[in-house]
Design a protein around this motif. Sequence first.
Motif, PDB file in Angstrom:
ATOM      1  N   GLU A 100       8.897   1.142 -15.022  1.00  0.00           N
ATOM      2  CA  GLU A 100       8.796   2.596 -14.900  1.00  0.00           C
ATOM      3  C   GLU A 100       7.761   3.148 -15.878  1.00  0.00           C
ATOM      4  O   GLU A 100       6.975   4.030 -15.522  1.00  0.00           O
ATOM      5  CB  GLU A 100      10.158   3.241 -15.131  1.00  0.00           C
ATOM      6  N   ASP A 101       7.759   2.619 -17.099  1.00  0.00           N
ATOM      7  CA  ASP A 101       6.776   3.052 -18.102  1.00  0.00           C
ATOM      8  C   ASP A 101       5.355   2.716 -17.657  1.00  0.00           C
ATOM      9  O   ASP A 101       4.441   3.529 -17.805  1.00  0.00           O
ATOM     10  CB  ASP A 101       7.051   2.403 -19.461  1.00  0.00           C
ATOM     11  N   LEU A 102       5.171   1.522 -17.102  1.00  0.00           N
ATOM     12  CA  LEU A 102       3.849   1.111 -16.642  1.00  0.00           C
ATOM     13  C   LEU A 102       3.371   1.996 -15.496  1.00  0.00           C
ATOM     14  O   LEU A 102       2.214   2.429 -15.471  1.00  0.00           O
ATOM     15  CB  LEU A 102       3.863  -0.360 -16.212  1.00  0.00           C
ATOM     16  N   LEU A 103       4.260   2.289 -14.561  1.00  0.00           N
ATOM     17  CA  LEU A 103       3.889   3.180 -13.453  1.00  0.00           C
ATOM     18  C   LEU A 103       3.513   4.559 -13.968  1.00  0.00           C
ATOM     19  O   LEU A 103       2.543   5.164 -13.506  1.00  0.00           O
ATOM     20  CB  LEU A 103       5.030   3.272 -12.440  1.00  0.00           C
ATOM     21  N   ALA A 104       4.270   5.059 -14.927  1.00  0.00           N
ATOM     22  CA  ALA A 104       3.954   6.374 -15.499  1.00  0.00           C
ATOM     23  C   ALA A 104       2.617   6.338 -16.232  1.00  0.00           C
ATOM     24  O   ALA A 104       1.805   7.256 -16.110  1.00  0.00           O
ATOM     25  CB  ALA A 104       5.066   6.813 -16.446  1.00  0.00           C
ATOM     26  N   ALA A 105       2.358   5.259 -16.969  1.00  0.00           N
ATOM     27  CA  ALA A 105       1.118   5.148 -17.742  1.00  0.00           C
ATOM     28  C   ALA A 105      -0.112   5.033 -16.852  1.00  0.00           C
ATOM     29  O   ALA A 105      -1.189   5.504 -17.216  1.00  0.00           O
ATOM     30  CB  ALA A 105       1.193   3.938 -18.680  1.00  0.00           C
ATOM     31  N   THR A 106       0.041   4.438 -15.684  1.00  0.00           N
ATOM     32  CA  THR A 106      -1.095   4.288 -14.767  1.00  0.00           C
ATOM     33  C   THR A 106      -1.163   5.436 -13.773  1.00  0.00           C
ATOM     34  O   THR A 106      -2.017   5.432 -12.881  1.00  0.00           O
ATOM     35  CB  THR A 106      -1.014   2.961 -13.978  1.00  0.00           C
ATOM     36  N   GLY A 107      -0.263   6.392 -13.906  1.00  0.00           N
ATOM     37  CA  GLY A 107      -0.237   7.490 -12.944  1.00  0.00           C
ATOM     38  C   GLY A 107       0.098   7.002 -11.551  1.00  0.00           C
ATOM     39  O   GLY A 107      -0.355   7.552 -10.556  1.00  0.00           O
ATOM     40  N   HIS A 108       0.898   5.936 -11.486  1.00  0.00           N
ATOM     41  CA  HIS A 108       1.299   5.323 -10.217  1.00  0.00           C
ATOM     42  C   HIS A 108       0.074   4.843  -9.425  1.00  0.00           C
ATOM     43  O   HIS A 108       0.102   4.806  -8.202  1.00  0.00           O
ATOM     44  CB  HIS A 108       2.178   6.260  -9.387  1.00  0.00           C
ATOM     45  N   ALA A 109      -0.989   4.480 -10.140  1.00  0.00           N
ATOM     46  CA  ALA A 109      -2.223   4.033  -9.485  1.00  0.00           C
ATOM     47  C   ALA A 109      -2.005   2.819  -8.594  1.00  0.00           C
ATOM     48  O   ALA A 109      -2.734   2.628  -7.622  1.00  0.00           O
ATOM     49  CB  ALA A 109      -3.303   3.729 -10.528  1.00  0.00           C
ATOM     50  N   VAL A 110      -1.002   2.006  -8.889  1.00  0.00           N
ATOM     51  CA  VAL A 110      -0.745   0.831  -8.071  1.00  0.00           C
ATOM     52  C   VAL A 110      -0.451   1.230  -6.623  1.00  0.00           C
ATOM     53  O   VAL A 110      -0.714   0.470  -5.700  1.00  0.00           O
ATOM     54  CB  VAL A 110       0.393  -0.037  -8.676  1.00  0.00           C
ATOM     55  N   ALA A 111       0.044   2.429  -6.398  1.00  0.00           N
ATOM     56  CA  ALA A 111       0.296   2.903  -5.036  1.00  0.00           C
ATOM     57  C   ALA A 111      -0.998   3.015  -4.243  1.00  0.00           C
ATOM     58  O   ALA A 111      -0.989   2.986  -3.019  1.00  0.00           O
ATOM     59  CB  ALA A 111       1.025   4.243  -5.061  1.00  0.00           C
ATOM     60  N   LEU A 112      -2.126   3.153  -4.938  1.00  0.00           N
ATOM     61  CA  LEU A 112      -3.422   3.273  -4.277  1.00  0.00           C
ATOM     62  C   LEU A 112      -4.128   1.937  -4.116  1.00  0.00           C
ATOM     63  O   LEU A 112      -5.205   1.869  -3.529  1.00  0.00           O
ATOM     64  CB  LEU A 112      -4.316   4.227  -5.079  1.00  0.00           C
ATOM     65  N   CYS A 113      -3.549   0.872  -4.652  1.00  0.00           N
ATOM     66  CA  CYS A 113      -4.160  -0.452  -4.586  1.00  0.00           C
ATOM     67  C   CYS A 113      -4.390  -0.846  -3.122  1.00  0.00           C
ATOM     68  O   CYS A 113      -3.471  -0.813  -2.314  1.00  0.00           O
ATOM     69  CB  CYS A 113      -3.252  -1.471  -5.269  1.00  0.00           C
ATOM     70  N   PRO A 114      -5.626  -1.227  -2.754  1.00  0.00           N
ATOM     71  CA  PRO A 114      -5.904  -1.547  -1.353  1.00  0.00           C
ATOM     72  C   PRO A 114      -5.189  -2.806  -0.860  1.00  0.00           C
ATOM     73  O   PRO A 114      -4.997  -2.970   0.328  1.00  0.00           O
ATOM     74  CB  PRO A 114      -7.419  -1.730  -1.318  1.00  0.00           C
ATOM     75  N   ALA A 115      -4.777  -3.678  -1.768  1.00  0.00           N
ATOM     76  CA  ALA A 115      -4.102  -4.917  -1.341  1.00  0.00           C
ATOM     77  C   ALA A 115      -2.585  -4.767  -1.287  1.00  0.00           C
ATOM     78  O   ALA A 115      -1.941  -5.337  -0.420  1.00  0.00           O
ATOM     79  CB  ALA A 115      -4.468  -6.054  -2.289  1.00  0.00           C
ATOM     80  N   TYR A 116      -2.002  -3.977  -2.207  1.00  0.00           N
ATOM     81  CA  TYR A 116      -0.546  -3.927  -2.300  1.00  0.00           C
ATOM     82  C   TYR A 116       0.038  -2.528  -2.312  1.00  0.00           C
ATOM     83  O   TYR A 116       1.232  -2.361  -2.422  1.00  0.00           O
ATOM     84  CB  TYR A 116      -0.072  -4.646  -3.569  1.00  0.00           C
ATOM     85  N   GLY A 117      -0.786  -1.519  -2.207  1.00  0.00           N
ATOM     86  CA  GLY A 117      -0.333  -0.136  -2.335  1.00  0.00           C
ATOM     87  C   GLY A 117       0.463   0.379  -1.164  1.00  0.00           C
ATOM     88  O   GLY A 117       0.725  -0.333  -0.192  1.00  0.00           O
ATOM     89  N   ASP A 118       0.834   1.640  -1.263  1.00  0.00           N
ATOM     90  CA  ASP A 118       1.677   2.280  -0.261  1.00  0.00           C
ATOM     91  C   ASP A 118       1.069   2.257   1.137  1.00  0.00           C
ATOM     92  O   ASP A 118       1.777   2.124   2.122  1.00  0.00           O
ATOM     93  CB  ASP A 118       1.958   3.735  -0.651  1.00  0.00           C
ATOM     94  N   ALA A 119      -0.245   2.373   1.234  1.00  0.00           N
ATOM     95  CA  ALA A 119      -0.889   2.375   2.558  1.00  0.00           C
ATOM     96  C   ALA A 119      -0.697   1.045   3.266  1.00  0.00           C
ATOM     97  O   ALA A 119      -0.599   0.991   4.486  1.00  0.00           O
ATOM     98  CB  ALA A 119      -2.370   2.700   2.423  1.00  0.00           C
ATOM     99  N   VAL A 120      -0.619  -0.037   2.490  1.00  0.00           N
ATOM    100  CA  VAL A 120      -0.447  -1.358   3.062  1.00  0.00           C
ATOM    101  C   VAL A 120       1.014  -1.605   3.432  1.00  0.00           C
ATOM    102  O   VAL A 120       1.329  -2.102   4.498  1.00  0.00           O
ATOM    103  CB  VAL A 120      -0.929  -2.455   2.071  1.00  0.00           C
ATOM    104  N   THR A 121       1.933  -1.248   2.505  1.00  0.00           N
ATOM    105  CA  THR A 121       3.343  -1.519   2.720  1.00  0.00           C
ATOM    106  C   THR A 121       4.059  -0.432   3.476  1.00  0.00           C
ATOM    107  O   THR A 121       5.122  -0.650   4.024  1.00  0.00           O
ATOM    108  CB  THR A 121       4.069  -1.745   1.367  1.00  0.00           C
ATOM    109  N   GLY A 122       3.546   0.783   3.464  1.00  0.00           N
ATOM    110  CA  GLY A 122       4.234   1.911   4.098  1.00  0.00           C
ATOM    111  C   GLY A 122       3.858   2.053   5.492  1.00  0.00           C
ATOM    112  O   GLY A 122       4.414   2.186   6.474  1.00  0.00           O
TER     113      GLY A 122
END
Length: 118
Positions: free
Chosen positions: A96-118
């Motif tokens: 949770e701390d890492l997600l907050a620190a990155t501004g949830h940037a992992v959700a934008l990751c082209p390989a694993y982000g929300d667009a890929v999994t959602g």
Amino acid sequence: MTAVDVDTEPALFSSATSLFRSLGDPTRLAILQLLAGRAQRVVDLTGQLELAQSTVSAHCACLRDCGLIVGRPEGRATVYALAPEVELRRLLAAAEDLLAATGHAVALCPAYGDAVTG
């Protein structure tokens, strides 16, 4: 820092890879978060997750096989709890701390982000 060749030293990464794969499923992660609150039966988890009993049981079996949760019989049911409780609580908090620190940037990751999994 010494370079590591993952092709010649796969044992260094196999356990960590298995751990992150087990945590990579949204249902298994939700189960861990629910169990961080208190030990629960599968029927309790199915009600909160709105999933079939067989689905929740299969995910619990995976988490149990990975050593992340333990089950104890209680009558005809099994009550599940976090196995390495303190460590898992710290890991979930760190995530949770890492997600907050990155501004949830992992959700934008082209390989694993929300667009890929959602």
